[in-house]
Design a protein around this motif. Structure first.
Motif, short mmCIF file in Angstrom:
data_model
loop_
_atom_site.label_atom_id
_atom_site.label_comp_id
_atom_site.label_asym_id
_atom_site.label_seq_id
_atom_site.Cartn_x
_atom_site.Cartn_y
_atom_site.Cartn_z
N LYS A 40 55.64 53.77 110.30
CA LYS A 40 55.66 54.17 108.89
C LYS A 40 55.69 52.97 107.94
O LYS A 40 56.18 53.07 106.83
CB LYS A 40 56.88 55.08 108.61
CG LYS A 40 56.93 56.31 109.46
CD LYS A 40 55.87 57.29 109.04
CE LYS A 40 55.92 58.53 109.91
NZ LYS A 40 54.71 59.26 109.95
N GLN B 125 51.68 70.55 114.55
CA GLN B 125 52.48 69.32 114.59
C GLN B 125 53.06 69.07 115.98
O GLN B 125 53.37 67.95 116.33
CB GLN B 125 53.63 69.38 113.57
CG GLN B 125 53.19 69.32 112.13
CD GLN B 125 52.35 68.10 111.81
OE1 GLN B 125 52.70 66.99 112.20
NE2 GLN B 125 51.25 68.29 111.13
N ALA C 90 49.85 64.65 109.84
CA ALA C 90 51.08 64.27 109.11
C ALA C 90 51.75 65.53 108.59
O ALA C 90 51.08 66.44 108.12
CB ALA C 90 50.72 63.33 107.96
N ASP C 91 53.09 65.56 108.67
CA ASP C 91 53.74 66.81 108.28
C ASP C 91 54.35 66.83 106.88
O ASP C 91 54.56 67.90 106.34
CB ASP C 91 54.74 67.29 109.35
CG ASP C 91 55.75 66.22 109.68
OD1 ASP C 91 55.68 65.12 109.11
OD2 ASP C 91 56.63 66.50 110.52
N SER C 92 54.62 65.69 106.29
CA SER C 92 55.16 65.74 104.93
C SER C 92 54.06 65.41 103.91
O SER C 92 53.08 64.75 104.24
CB SER C 92 56.32 64.74 104.77
OG SER C 92 55.81 63.42 104.63
N VAL C 93 54.23 65.88 102.69
CA VAL C 93 53.24 65.65 101.64
C VAL C 93 53.04 64.15 101.44
O VAL C 93 51.91 63.66 101.34
CB VAL C 93 53.67 66.33 100.32
CG1 VAL C 93 52.74 65.94 99.18
CG2 VAL C 93 53.70 67.83 100.49
N LYS C 94 54.13 63.40 101.42
CA LYS C 94 54.05 61.95 101.21
C LYS C 94 53.26 61.29 102.34
O LYS C 94 52.37 60.47 102.09
CB LYS C 94 55.48 61.37 101.15
CG LYS C 94 55.55 59.86 101.11
CD LYS C 94 55.52 59.36 99.67
CE LYS C 94 55.62 57.85 99.58
NZ LYS C 94 54.34 57.17 99.61
N ASP C 95 53.55 61.65 103.59
CA ASP C 95 52.82 61.08 104.72
C ASP C 95 51.34 61.47 104.67
O ASP C 95 50.47 60.67 105.01
CB ASP C 95 53.42 61.53 106.06
CG ASP C 95 54.74 60.83 106.37
OD1 ASP C 95 55.05 59.83 105.68
OD2 ASP C 95 55.43 61.27 107.30
N ARG C 96 51.05 62.71 104.25
CA ARG C 96 49.66 63.15 104.16
C ARG C 96 48.92 62.33 103.11
O ARG C 96 47.78 61.91 103.34
CB ARG C 96 49.59 64.64 103.80
CG ARG C 96 49.92 65.54 104.97
CD ARG C 96 49.46 66.95 104.76
NE ARG C 96 50.19 67.68 103.77
CZ ARG C 96 51.28 68.41 104.00
NH1 ARG C 96 51.78 68.45 105.22
NH2 ARG C 96 51.86 69.07 103.04
N GLU D 146 50.34 77.70 106.75
CA GLU D 146 51.53 76.86 106.85
C GLU D 146 52.12 76.94 108.26
O GLU D 146 52.47 75.93 108.87
CB GLU D 146 52.55 77.34 105.80
CG GLU D 146 53.55 76.31 105.38
CD GLU D 146 52.94 75.03 104.83
OE1 GLU D 146 53.55 73.98 105.07
OE2 GLU D 146 51.87 75.05 104.20
N ARG E 218 46.35 66.87 107.22
CA ARG E 218 47.20 68.04 107.38
C ARG E 218 47.60 68.23 108.84
O ARG E 218 48.70 68.66 109.16
CB ARG E 218 46.46 69.28 106.86
CG ARG E 218 47.34 70.51 106.67
CD ARG E 218 48.35 70.28 105.56
NE ARG E 218 49.23 71.41 105.38
CZ ARG E 218 50.39 71.57 106.04
NH1 ARG E 218 50.77 70.70 106.94
NH2 ARG E 218 51.15 72.61 105.80
N SER F 275 52.19 73.96 111.02
CA SER F 275 53.49 73.60 111.57
C SER F 275 53.43 73.59 113.11
O SER F 275 53.96 72.70 113.76
CB SER F 275 54.53 74.59 111.03
OG SER F 275 55.63 74.62 111.84
#
Length: 169
Positions: free
Chosen positions: A78, A114, A28-34, A107, A25, A111
């Motif tokens: 990536k 990040q 990584a900032d996107s759900v996919k990256d997490r 949240e 968390r 943020s």
């Protein structure tokens, strides 16, 4: 058929799954990256599990692997990791019960995090895990006093970022 090592490993991972969740968390900032990062941390933990001698707490070792993996994972452009042949593919870690709409403050906090650099992220991560200044210093290879200063500066930086975003707690 699972071996005893794998069972012991999974038990420890599930006991400390909060580390996985927080590290991904923070870094990584996107759900996919997490999700990708959590998977990569699990893979690195499994690959280096045989080298874990028990000289430190499992959680301390897990923090180090998680943060080092997060930093190197993000440096790679990536690229996707497709070759997991030597890693059991059935590792399953129960997800944290997380609902962003229910927890706007968290949240906003994540943020803001990040925008921190790697060292600041590590300091905040260890702080969120309830570590003392001395433990933070030991994990980062800096003095206790330096850890205290870095933590205070990082907290102030997060507050400034949040203020700048216009969000009021």
């Amino acid at each position: 058929m699972s071996n005893p090592d794998e069972a012991a490993f999974l038990k420890l991972i599930n006991q400390h799954k909060g580390i996985l969740y927080k590290a991904s968390r923070i870094y990584a900032d996107s759900v996919k990256d997490r999700e990708d990062l959590q998977q990569e941390i699990l893979i690195q933990l499994w690959k280096s599990y045989q080298n874990f001698k028990g000289n430190s707490e499992f959680s301390t070792w897990m923090y180090r692997v998680a943060i080092n993996t997060a930093i190197t994972f993000l440096k790679k452009e990536k690229q996707r990791f497709n070759n997991h042949t030597d890693v059991p593919h059935h590792f399953e870690v129960q997800q944290e019960d997380y609902n962003p709409t229910r927890d706007k403050q968290l949240e906003v906090f994540y943020s803001a995090v990040q925008e921190l650099n790697s060292l600041e992220k590590a300091v905040i991560f260890y702080f969120m895990e309830g570590m003392s200044h001395q433990e933070i210093g030991n994990n980062l290879g800096i003095s206790e006093g330096n850890a205290r200063v870095k933590l205070n500066r990082t907290k102030e930086k997060i507050q400034q970022i949040i203020k700048k975003s216009g969000y009021e707690f």
